[in-house]
Design an enzyme around this catalytic site. Structure first.
Site, short mmCIF file in Angstrom:
data_model
loop_
_atom_site.label_atom_id
_atom_site.label_comp_id
_atom_site.label_asym_id
_atom_site.label_seq_id
_atom_site.Cartn_x
_atom_site.Cartn_y
_atom_site.Cartn_z
N PRO A 11 0.65 -1.20 0.09
CA PRO A 11 -0.19 0.08 -0.02
C PRO A 11 0.79 1.21 0.02
O PRO A 11 1.78 1.24 0.54
CB PRO A 11 -0.92 -0.03 1.28
CG PRO A 11 -0.09 -1.29 2.27
CD PRO A 11 0.51 -2.07 1.09
N ASN A 12 0.33 2.30 -0.85
CA ASN A 12 0.85 3.51 -0.72
C ASN A 12 2.25 3.63 -1.71
O ASN A 12 2.66 4.79 -1.94
CB ASN A 12 1.06 4.25 0.47
CG ASN A 12 -0.44 4.41 1.10
OD1 ASN A 12 -1.11 4.87 0.60
ND2 ASN A 12 -0.37 3.90 2.24
N ARG A 19 5.56 11.94 -3.53
CA ARG A 19 5.04 12.62 -2.06
C ARG A 19 6.19 11.96 -1.33
O ARG A 19 6.95 11.18 -1.48
CB ARG A 19 3.91 12.13 -1.55
CG ARG A 19 2.68 12.38 -2.26
CD ARG A 19 2.18 13.76 -2.30
NE ARG A 19 1.98 14.21 -0.95
CZ ARG A 19 0.98 13.96 0.09
NH1 ARG A 19 -0.01 13.45 -0.58
NH2 ARG A 19 0.92 14.36 1.31
N TYR A 24 11.43 8.85 1.20
CA TYR A 24 11.56 7.78 0.00
C TYR A 24 12.29 8.04 -1.20
O TYR A 24 12.32 7.15 -2.15
CB TYR A 24 10.13 7.35 -0.21
CG TYR A 24 9.28 6.83 0.92
CD1 TYR A 24 9.63 5.77 1.60
CD2 TYR A 24 8.06 7.39 1.70
CE1 TYR A 24 8.85 5.39 2.76
CE2 TYR A 24 7.45 7.34 2.64
CZ TYR A 24 7.97 5.93 3.30
OH TYR A 24 7.13 5.66 4.36
N ASN A 75 8.07 -5.53 -0.72
CA ASN A 75 8.00 -4.37 0.23
C ASN A 75 6.28 -4.21 0.69
O ASN A 75 5.84 -3.64 -0.11
CB ASN A 75 8.79 -3.19 -0.43
CG ASN A 75 8.43 -2.05 0.41
OD1 ASN A 75 7.97 -2.22 1.53
ND2 ASN A 75 9.06 -1.02 0.16
N ALA A 78 2.77 -0.71 4.82
CA ALA A 78 2.27 -0.58 6.22
C ALA A 78 1.96 -2.01 6.59
O ALA A 78 1.96 -2.28 7.97
CB ALA A 78 1.47 0.49 6.48
N HIS A 81 3.74 -4.44 9.10
CA HIS A 81 3.73 -4.06 10.52
C HIS A 81 2.46 -4.72 11.28
O HIS A 81 2.10 -4.59 12.42
CB HIS A 81 3.74 -2.81 11.05
CG HIS A 81 4.91 -2.05 10.16
ND1 HIS A 81 6.35 -2.33 10.38
CD2 HIS A 81 5.04 -0.99 9.22
CE1 HIS A 81 6.92 -1.62 9.43
NE2 HIS A 81 6.24 -0.70 8.71
N GLU A 99 12.81 -9.53 1.92
CA GLU A 99 12.08 -8.35 2.46
C GLU A 99 13.12 -6.81 2.26
O GLU A 99 14.13 -6.77 2.74
CB GLU A 99 11.79 -8.53 3.99
CG GLU A 99 11.06 -7.37 4.53
CD GLU A 99 10.84 -7.49 5.99
OE1 GLU A 99 11.53 -8.18 6.62
OE2 GLU A 99 10.08 -6.71 6.60
N HIS A 101 12.74 -2.52 2.52
CA HIS A 101 12.26 -1.49 3.06
C HIS A 101 13.13 -0.28 2.50
O HIS A 101 14.29 -0.12 2.83
CB HIS A 101 11.87 -1.41 4.42
CG HIS A 101 11.12 -2.36 5.06
ND1 HIS A 101 9.91 -2.01 4.81
CD2 HIS A 101 11.21 -3.55 5.39
CE1 HIS A 101 8.84 -3.30 5.12
NE2 HIS A 101 9.93 -4.28 5.43
N ARG A 108 12.65 4.88 12.80
CA ARG A 108 11.34 5.59 12.56
C ARG A 108 10.46 5.40 13.75
O ARG A 108 10.91 4.96 14.70
CB ARG A 108 10.77 5.53 11.16
CG ARG A 108 11.57 5.67 10.10
CD ARG A 108 10.88 5.54 8.54
NE ARG A 108 9.81 6.36 8.64
CZ ARG A 108 8.99 6.22 7.53
NH1 ARG A 108 9.15 5.33 6.54
NH2 ARG A 108 7.94 6.97 7.76
N ARG A 112 6.73 1.05 13.48
CA ARG A 112 7.34 0.51 12.36
C ARG A 112 8.54 -0.39 12.60
O ARG A 112 8.99 -1.09 11.85
CB ARG A 112 7.84 1.69 11.42
CG ARG A 112 6.89 2.63 10.94
CD ARG A 112 7.36 3.46 9.92
NE ARG A 112 6.58 4.72 9.85
CZ ARG A 112 5.65 4.72 9.07
NH1 ARG A 112 5.29 3.84 8.16
NH2 ARG A 112 4.96 5.92 8.82
#
Ligand code: CA2
Length: 144
Positions: A11-12, A19, A24, A75, A78, A81, A99, A101, A108, A112
């Site tokens: 997601p996202n 953004r 990122y 990846n 969210a 988590h 995995e 990230h 952070r 997370r």
């Protein structure tokens, strides 16, 4: 073992590069994919890049990958988590799991810091920016 790799983004991550570049970076997911494809070719890997904002869709793709791929780069955004369901789907997958990230999740917010993916992952790449996807493919290139 198959050298076909599913590169799964949660997601996202469709907003990557659009953004929050301070966290990122400024590359879009399409930019990252375009830069990884020549590397995958060199490594004799074939990659299938997918992104979804929906947990069930990610799980369905992991299930489909059971018979078609030798590895998954994930990846999970969210869902990393929160998702025992993605953890379970990966546990039903016999290939290699890496995995990734982009950001350093341990530096952070506390929410997370825990990953439901890490204890299934064969390799974990955190905080290397989008270069983490390259590192994941290099790891799979050597492992498969
Ligand atoms: O660092 C990572 O790669 C993350 O998996 C990214 C997830 C975050 O929830 C994880 O804790 C760490 C979020 C991806 C959201 O991506 C955006 C990109 C640009 C703008 C907004 C969101």
């Amino acid at each position: 073992m198959s050298r076909d790799i599913l590169v799964l983004n949660g997601p996202n991550l469709n907003l990557l590069g659009l953004r929050q570049p301070e966290i990122y970076g400024s590359d879009t997911l399409a930019d990252v994919q375009a830069r990884c494809e020549p590397l995958a070719d060199q490594l004799n890997l074939t990659t299938d890049w997918r992104q979804s904002n929906h947990e069930g869709q990610l799980i369905d793709w992991i299930h489909d990958a059971r018979t078609t791929t030798g590895g998954i780069v994930i990846n999970a955004g969210a869902y990393t988590h929160t998702s025992i369901a993605i953890h379970d789907a990966l546990n039903a997958y016999d290939g290699k799991v890496v995995e990734v990230h982009i950001s350093d999740i341990h530096a952070r917010e506390a929410f997370r810091h825990h990953s439901y993916i890490s204890d299934r992952a064969d390799e974990v790449i955190i905080g290397k920016g989008v270069h983490g996807y390259h590192l994941a493919l290099e790891w799979l290139g050597a492992a498969l």
